[in-house]
Write an enzyme that holds these catalytic residues in place. Sequence first.
Site, short mmCIF file in Angstrom:
data_model
loop_
_atom_site.label_atom_id
_atom_site.label_comp_id
_atom_site.label_asym_id
_atom_site.label_seq_id
_atom_site.Cartn_x
_atom_site.Cartn_y
_atom_site.Cartn_z
N ASP A 57 56.55 -4.09 95.65
CA ASP A 57 56.31 -4.24 96.98
C ASP A 57 57.36 -3.30 97.61
O ASP A 57 58.55 -3.83 97.61
CB ASP A 57 56.28 -5.54 97.57
CG ASP A 57 56.19 -5.68 99.02
OD1 ASP A 57 56.23 -4.59 99.61
OD2 ASP A 57 55.93 -6.94 99.47
N SER A 137 50.98 11.41 108.06
CA SER A 137 49.52 11.44 108.38
C SER A 137 49.38 12.63 109.57
O SER A 137 50.41 12.68 110.26
CB SER A 137 49.11 10.08 108.85
OG SER A 137 47.82 10.15 109.47
N TYR A 150 50.45 2.40 114.41
CA TYR A 150 50.33 3.11 112.78
C TYR A 150 50.60 4.71 113.31
O TYR A 150 51.52 5.32 112.27
CB TYR A 150 48.69 2.99 112.33
CG TYR A 150 48.57 4.09 111.30
CD1 TYR A 150 48.82 3.62 109.90
CD2 TYR A 150 47.66 5.28 111.57
CE1 TYR A 150 48.75 4.64 108.92
CE2 TYR A 150 47.59 5.78 110.50
CZ TYR A 150 48.03 5.80 109.32
OH TYR A 150 47.68 6.58 108.12
N LYS A 154 53.76 6.85 111.43
CA LYS A 154 53.76 8.14 110.71
C LYS A 154 54.64 8.95 111.48
O LYS A 154 55.05 10.23 110.73
CB LYS A 154 52.22 8.47 110.57
CG LYS A 154 51.56 7.62 109.76
CD LYS A 154 51.99 7.72 108.36
CE LYS A 154 51.03 6.79 107.17
NZ LYS A 154 51.46 6.79 105.88
P1 ADP Z 1 45.20 5.91 101.19
O1 ADP Z 1 44.21 6.26 102.12
O2 ADP Z 1 46.82 6.06 102.05
O3 ADP Z 1 45.27 6.31 99.95
P2 ADP Z 1 44.81 3.21 100.25
O4 ADP Z 1 44.56 1.90 100.70
O5 ADP Z 1 43.60 3.63 99.30
O6 ADP Z 1 45.14 4.32 101.17
O7 ADP Z 1 45.90 3.25 99.33
C1 ADP Z 1 47.26 2.67 99.49
C2 ADP Z 1 47.77 1.97 98.32
O8 ADP Z 1 49.21 1.54 98.47
C3 ADP Z 1 47.06 0.85 97.65
O9 ADP Z 1 46.86 0.99 96.27
C4 ADP Z 1 47.81 -0.46 98.09
O10 ADP Z 1 47.76 -1.39 97.04
C5 ADP Z 1 49.25 0.16 98.01
N1 ADP Z 1 50.19 -0.82 98.88
C6 ADP Z 1 49.98 -1.41 99.96
N2 ADP Z 1 51.17 -1.94 100.20
C7 ADP Z 1 52.07 -2.02 99.49
C8 ADP Z 1 53.46 -2.44 99.25
N3 ADP Z 1 53.87 -3.20 100.01
N4 ADP Z 1 53.86 -1.89 98.10
C9 ADP Z 1 53.33 -1.22 97.30
N5 ADP Z 1 52.02 -0.63 97.29
C10 ADP Z 1 51.53 -1.08 98.44
#
Ligand code: ADP
Length: 246
Positions: A57, A137, A150, A154
């Site tokens: 996380d 972004s 958001y 960014k």
């Molecule tokens: P993007 O369009 O930016 O690729 P996604 O939602 O497909 O967006 O990917 C974002 C990734 O980040 C997901 O795999 C999600 O599980 C991960 N993620 C979100 N919050 C956390 C966190 N707190 N720690 C680690 N990974 C995270």
Amino acid sequence: MRLQDKIAIVTGAGSGFGAGIARKFASEGAHVIVADIDTEAATAIATEIDGTAQTVDVSQSDSVRDMVTATMAAHGRIDILVNNAGVTHLPAALDSIGEDEFDRVFAVNCKSVYLTARHALPFMRTNPGANILNVASTAGVSPRPRLNWYNASKGWMITATRAMAVELAPDGLRVNAINPVAGETPLLKSFMGEDTPEIRAKFLSTIPLGRFSTPEDMGNAACFLCSDEASMITGVCMEVDGGRCI
Ligand code: ADP
């Protein structure tokens, strides 16, 4: 093989852009630590690319420290760190976003960059040529209504990239960012609110090249910036946006 034998941590690599970056890095010879809060997703990608799955996380200091410790124990160095994990809030008026939601967006998108730096830099500093890539972004350059905080998170990442680059250059470390335009990843739905053909068409009309970005687009850009081909490039925030920010 532009990343032969590089040890690369990619956060949020279980899906979307992060998975695209992880796949490209692996195809160029890197060993990728596929780090994600979603253990199942991380494991699936790690298995596919013969990398290492790491549950993390990125908003929690202990969790980020454990990721760095495990990587150092297994590989002895970190050559590339990609801060890609990110979240957004649903589009809404800026004064209607709750405080918990605001805190969550800034913890995952921004505090994470600080935490990975805090825990990984002591090791990366002894590894000249190592580099960091932040996945920001176009929202940070050209904010659109209703994604307010958001957008701001960014923008923070873009300024952090430049601040980190100027401070770390004397150590031989580079720090860059890519600014993706929306891709067809799970985040897209959050950006659009509702996924209807009309909303899609309206969204696409703001991208001069006329298509959404793909995880492969991000993988290609990230690979270049993180490879030695970009050894003179630091502090750059490169749009990968089909002309969206022109
Ligand atoms: P993007 O369009 O930016 O690729 P996604 O939602 O497909 O967006 O990917 C974002 C990734 O980040 C997901 O795999 C999600 O599980 C991960 N993620 C979100 N919050 C956390 C966190 N707190 N720690 C680690 N990974 C995270």
